[in-house]
Enzyme design. Sequence first.
Site, mmCIF file in Angstrom:
data_model
loop_
_atom_site.group_PDB
_atom_site.id
_atom_site.type_symbol
_atom_site.label_atom_id
_atom_site.label_comp_id
_atom_site.label_asym_id
_atom_site.label_seq_id
_atom_site.Cartn_x
_atom_site.Cartn_y
_atom_site.Cartn_z
ATOM 1 N N HIS A 1 0.959 -1.273 0.056
ATOM 2 C CA HIS A 1 -0.010 -0.003 -0.210
ATOM 3 C C HIS A 1 0.856 1.460 0.082
ATOM 4 O O HIS A 1 1.060 1.988 0.957
ATOM 5 C CB HIS A 1 -1.041 -0.107 1.118
ATOM 6 N N GLU B 1 -3.729 -12.805 4.945
ATOM 7 C CA GLU B 1 -2.830 -13.918 5.427
ATOM 8 C C GLU B 1 -3.537 -15.090 6.275
ATOM 9 O O GLU B 1 -3.246 -16.143 6.165
ATOM 10 C CB GLU B 1 -1.884 -13.381 6.291
ATOM 11 N N CYS C 1 5.727 -12.784 13.884
ATOM 12 C CA CYS C 1 6.946 -12.138 13.482
ATOM 13 C C CYS C 1 7.368 -10.822 14.124
ATOM 14 O O CYS C 1 6.248 -9.960 14.468
ATOM 15 C CB CYS C 1 6.769 -11.779 12.006
HETATM 16 S S1 SF4 Z 1 8.689 -10.568 7.494
HETATM 17 FE FE1 SF4 Z 1 7.369 -10.646 8.935
HETATM 18 S S2 SF4 Z 1 5.759 -8.950 8.763
HETATM 19 FE FE2 SF4 Z 1 7.080 -9.264 6.765
HETATM 20 S S3 SF4 Z 1 5.826 -10.568 5.331
HETATM 21 FE FE3 SF4 Z 1 7.309 -11.775 6.692
HETATM 22 S S4 SF4 Z 1 5.843 -12.253 8.467
HETATM 23 FE FE4 SF4 Z 1 4.968 -10.742 7.579
#
Ligand code: SF4
EC number: 1.17.7.4
Length: 280
Positions: free
Chosen positions: A41, A125, A189
């Site tokens: 985005h 996701e 994450c």
């Molecule tokens: S690094 Fe983390 S925040 Fe970025 S796309 Fe991968 S899982 Fe998602």
Amino acid sequence: MKIYVAQNSGFCFGVKRALKKTFDAAEERKKRIFTYGPLIHNKQAIEKLTDLGVESVDNVESAKESTLIIRSHGIPLSIYDKAKKKNIEIIDATCPFVRRVQEIAREYYNKGYKVVIIGNPNHPEVIGINGWCDNNAYIIENDSGVKDIEFTPKMCVVAQTTITLEKWNSIIDKLSEKAGELREFNTICLATKVRQESCADIAKKVDAMIVIGGYHSSNTQKLFEISKKYCENSIHIETSDEIPFEMLEGCEKIGITAGASTPEWIINDVVKKIENKGGD
Ligand code: SF4
């Protein structure tokens, strides 16, 4: 004058990787190619992609006999089959951290566990992860969702990668009463947390701080808030055209950070312009 760019700023690893795969593919194929949903985005980045012939679609059919790029959020397993049948070349940019969640969901679903995903049911996701366990998972967004879950002998819990640890802990506590055996996989994450910490570290030591990112980007606004907390002289801009040179006058140390949807070339452009004091 010294410029400090926050170590963790701009795109996370997964988004950076997806964008690189897309630019590489557009340059190699030299024809119209598609992404399954918008890749990021950010107005400037999308304009660049459009110039290269990259278009976002929301269904597989639209990419018939062409190339379809899977963004970092991933997709349900069934979409891969659909694409194969339509003779669509897939370039898979699913973030490896998301792929791990998908594989856990599939593995435990196949072993007879009830899968629970803690996250937003409308987020791509989460929709994708659910599609790796036959769309059979319970999806809960907050504590109150736990009451709708029936007791199950074997339960496997995963997290949407961007939820907070507080949310994970509070839901896990309650879920333990709903399962005979509970297998927990904390798949959060830490990219967002790390980005915010880096912003604070830099803001503490500079005379002025520039936060780059879309005005409507909530994670950029959050970075700006953090930055202001530690450095009064903070400003939020979208591109290098908005650098406030009067504000930077006399500053010896300038800090720069950027939101998760800010491309590296925009960050580099800002750094270059400050170094050249407004010249090209
Ligand atoms: S690094 Fe983390 S925040 Fe970025 S796309 Fe991968 S899982 Fe998602």
